[in-house]
Design a protein around this motif. Structure first.
Motif, PDB file in Angstrom:
ATOM      1  N   ARG A   1     -23.789   9.165 -25.540  1.00 40.28           N
ATOM      2  CA  ARG A   1     -24.046  10.556 -25.920  1.00 40.28           C
ATOM      3  C   ARG A   1     -22.779  11.400 -25.962  1.00 40.28           C
ATOM      4  N   VAL A   2     -21.716  10.968 -25.276  1.00 42.30           N
ATOM      5  CA  VAL A   2     -20.452  11.715 -25.328  1.00 42.30           C
ATOM      6  C   VAL A   2     -19.939  11.776 -26.760  1.00 42.30           C
ATOM      7  N   GLY A   3     -19.896  10.637 -27.422  1.00 38.91           N
ATOM      8  CA  GLY A   3     -19.411  10.610 -28.792  1.00 38.91           C
ATOM      9  C   GLY A   3     -20.306  11.355 -29.754  1.00 38.91           C
ATOM     10  N   LEU A   4     -21.622  11.206 -29.566  1.00 38.93           N
ATOM     11  CA  LEU A   4     -22.558  11.842 -30.496  1.00 38.93           C
ATOM     12  C   LEU A   4     -22.594  13.355 -30.322  1.00 38.93           C
ATOM     13  N   VAL A   5     -22.535  13.811 -29.089  1.00 36.01           N
ATOM     14  CA  VAL A   5     -22.500  15.261 -28.858  1.00 36.01           C
ATOM     15  C   VAL A   5     -21.207  15.855 -29.403  1.00 36.01           C
ATOM     16  N   THR A   6     -20.102  15.139 -29.211  1.00 39.84           N
ATOM     17  CA  THR A   6     -18.816  15.609 -29.738  1.00 39.84           C
ATOM     18  C   THR A   6     -18.864  15.716 -31.257  1.00 39.84           C
ATOM     19  N   ALA A   7     -19.361  14.670 -31.909  1.00 38.20           N
ATOM     20  CA  ALA A   7     -19.426  14.668 -33.371  1.00 38.20           C
ATOM     21  C   ALA A   7     -20.360  15.760 -33.887  1.00 38.20           C
ATOM     22  N   ALA A   8     -21.528  15.873 -33.284  1.00 33.57           N
ATOM     23  CA  ALA A   8     -22.496  16.877 -33.737  1.00 33.57           C
ATOM     24  C   ALA A   8     -21.975  18.293 -33.527  1.00 33.57           C
ATOM     25  N   SER A   9     -21.334  18.531 -32.386  1.00 35.07           N
ATOM     26  CA  SER A   9     -20.807  19.871 -32.099  1.00 35.07           C
ATOM     27  C   SER A   9     -19.692  20.251 -33.062  1.00 35.07           C
ATOM     28  N   MET A  10     -18.781  19.305 -33.312  1.00 37.86           N
ATOM     29  CA  MET A  10     -17.691  19.592 -34.245  1.00 37.86           C
ATOM     30  C   MET A  10     -18.224  19.794 -35.655  1.00 37.86           C
ATOM     31  N   GLY A  11     -19.192  18.965 -36.052  1.00 38.16           N
ATOM     32  CA  GLY A  11     -19.763  19.111 -37.389  1.00 38.16           C
ATOM     33  C   GLY A  11     -20.396  20.474 -37.588  1.00 38.16           C
ATOM     34  N   GLN A  12     -21.129  20.913 -36.571  1.00 39.86           N
ATOM     35  CA  GLN A  12     -21.791  22.223 -36.671  1.00 39.86           C
ATOM     36  C   GLN A  12     -20.777  23.357 -36.676  1.00 39.86           C
ATOM     37  N   THR A  13     -19.769  23.256 -35.816  1.00 39.34           N
ATOM     38  CA  THR A  13     -18.750  24.305 -35.723  1.00 39.34           C
ATOM     39  C   THR A  13     -17.937  24.407 -37.013  1.00 39.34           C
ATOM     40  N   LEU A  14     -17.586  23.260 -37.579  1.00 36.62           N
ATOM     41  CA  LEU A  14     -16.750  23.250 -38.779  1.00 36.62           C
ATOM     42  C   LEU A  14     -17.554  23.367 -40.071  1.00 36.62           C
ATOM     43  N   GLY A  15     -18.870  23.217 -39.958  1.00 36.07           N
ATOM     44  CA  GLY A  15     -19.711  23.301 -41.153  1.00 36.07           C
ATOM     45  C   GLY A  15     -19.535  22.123 -42.082  1.00 36.07           C
ATOM     46  N   ILE A  16     -19.360  20.932 -41.510  1.00 37.21           N
ATOM     47  CA  ILE A  16     -19.162  19.728 -42.325  1.00 37.21           C
ATOM     48  C   ILE A  16     -20.222  18.685 -41.960  1.00 37.21           C
ATOM     49  N   PRO A  17     -20.514  17.756 -42.859  1.00 32.99           N
ATOM     50  CA  PRO A  17     -21.572  16.772 -42.601  1.00 32.99           C
ATOM     51  C   PRO A  17     -21.144  15.713 -41.593  1.00 32.99           C
ATOM     52  N   THR A  18     -22.130  15.199 -40.873  1.00 33.36           N
ATOM     53  CA  THR A  18     -21.918  14.083 -39.956  1.00 33.36           C
ATOM     54  C   THR A  18     -22.741  12.891 -40.439  1.00 33.36           C
ATOM     55  N   TYR A  19     -22.163  11.702 -40.303  1.00 31.39           N
ATOM     56  CA  TYR A  19     -22.839  10.478 -40.736  1.00 31.39           C
ATOM     57  C   TYR A  19     -22.814   9.465 -39.599  1.00 31.39           C
ATOM     58  N   GLY A  20     -23.941   8.811 -39.372  1.00 31.93           N
ATOM     59  CA  GLY A  20     -24.044   7.835 -38.302  1.00 31.93           C
ATOM     60  C   GLY A  20     -24.005   6.409 -38.816  1.00 31.93           C
ATOM     61  N   VAL A  21     -23.415   5.531 -38.014  1.00 33.84           N
ATOM     62  CA  VAL A  21     -23.337   4.103 -38.339  1.00 33.84           C
ATOM     63  C   VAL A  21     -23.691   3.318 -37.077  1.00 33.84           C
ATOM     64  N   CYS A  22     -24.538   2.319 -37.212  1.00 38.08           N
ATOM     65  CA  CYS A  22     -24.826   1.427 -36.094  1.00 38.08           C
ATOM     66  C   CYS A  22     -23.528   0.756 -35.667  1.00 38.08           C
ATOM     67  N   SER A  23     -23.169   0.896 -34.405  1.00 40.53           N
ATOM     68  CA  SER A  23     -21.895   0.357 -33.923  1.00 40.53           C
ATOM     69  C   SER A  23     -21.834  -1.159 -34.030  1.00 40.53           C
ATOM     70  N   LEU A  24     -22.961  -1.839 -33.853  1.00 42.06           N
ATOM     71  CA  LEU A  24     -22.986  -3.288 -34.016  1.00 42.06           C
ATOM     72  C   LEU A  24     -22.671  -3.687 -35.455  1.00 42.06           C
ATOM     73  N   ASP A  25     -23.089  -2.849 -36.418  1.00 45.82           N
ATOM     74  CA  ASP A  25     -22.801  -3.148 -37.825  1.00 45.82           C
ATOM     75  C   ASP A  25     -21.297  -3.204 -38.072  1.00 45.82           C
ATOM     76  N   ALA A  26     -20.540  -2.343 -37.366  1.00 50.26           N
ATOM     77  CA  ALA A  26     -19.082  -2.365 -37.521  1.00 50.26           C
ATOM     78  C   ALA A  26     -18.508  -3.668 -36.982  1.00 50.26           C
TER      79      ALA A  26
END
Length: 223
Positions: free
Chosen positions: A77-102
């Motif tokens: 949740r640290v990474g996801l909260v960071t990404a979501a918060s920055m996306g909302q603050t900057l007004g830019i889209p966020t995209y999720g990827v299954c980490s196992l897929d990488a």
């Protein structure tokens, strides 16, 4: 377009800056620190570091890509909260990827098992062939996974979960990647980024209940 990449689904805390163009993906900067107990302390400085190294201001970012796990509740949740918060603050889209897929993008002949440590003597896992997912992400004891992958004709394994339980899995384990590569994470989201698709809600793949749960009620006081 400049893209920030973050992943905290494993003991590795990853941040990277990439440039996504019509011609491909170029990695500008990447930081990774392995510490299963310090995701919250390590991620923000890593983000600052890759932006500085890549010569970019947060306002220049066009999108954020985040690893969705599966992973342990607290670190993920640290990474996801960071990404979501920055996306909302900057007004830019966020995209999720299954980490196992990488992890599953690792070049291998035939089918490969991607596995990360799920604690409790279990692993998060999925099977891939030529980078395409063959099984859905799951969490199991290594012995149970060994039986499943044997039936699926898996010939090799990647990921720190595979290294930890190599003797049980009974598969050749590739040295790398041990953790989800930032280049693979952004690569898996590149088409959505180029198409400028709407941002996505970053829903974590926990696959099981968190280790810490709220108390069911007050404990009786013994006199």
């Amino acid at each position: 377009m400049l893209v920030l990449v973050v992943d905290s689904s494993t003991p590795a805390v990853t941040a990277a800056l990439a440039e996504v163009t019509d011609r491909g993906v170029v990695m500008r900067a990447e930081r990774r620190a392995v510490d299963a107990k310090a995701h919250g302390e390590l991620l923000a400085p890593a983000v600052d570091a890759v932006l500085g190294e890549g010569g970019a201001h947060p306002r220049e970012l066009g999108a954020i890509v985040a690893g969705l796990g599966p992973g342990p509740f607290t670190g993920l949740r640290v990474g996801l909260v960071t990404a979501a918060s920055m996306g909302q603050t900057l007004g830019i889209p966020t995209y999720g990827v299954c980490s196992l897929d990488a992890l599953g993008q690792a070049d291998a002949t035939g089918r490969v098992l991607a596995a990360t440590d799920a604690r409790r003597k279990e692993i998060y896992w999925a099977v891939y062939e030529a980078g395409a997912r063959v099984t859905e992400p799951d969490v199991d004891l290594p012995g149970a996974v060994a039986e499943r992958v044997a039936a699926l004709g898996v010939g090799a394994a990647v990921g720190e979960g595979a290294h930890r339980y190599a003797d049980v899995l009974g598969l050749p384990v590739r040295d790398e990647p041990r953790y989800p590569p930032a280049a693979a994470l952004v690569g898996l989201a590149a088409e959505r980024i180029r198409a400028k698709l709407p941002g996505e809600r970053l829903t974590p793949l926990y696959l099981r209940r968190p280790d810490a749960v709220a108390a069911a009620g007050r404990k009786p006081v013994l006199r």
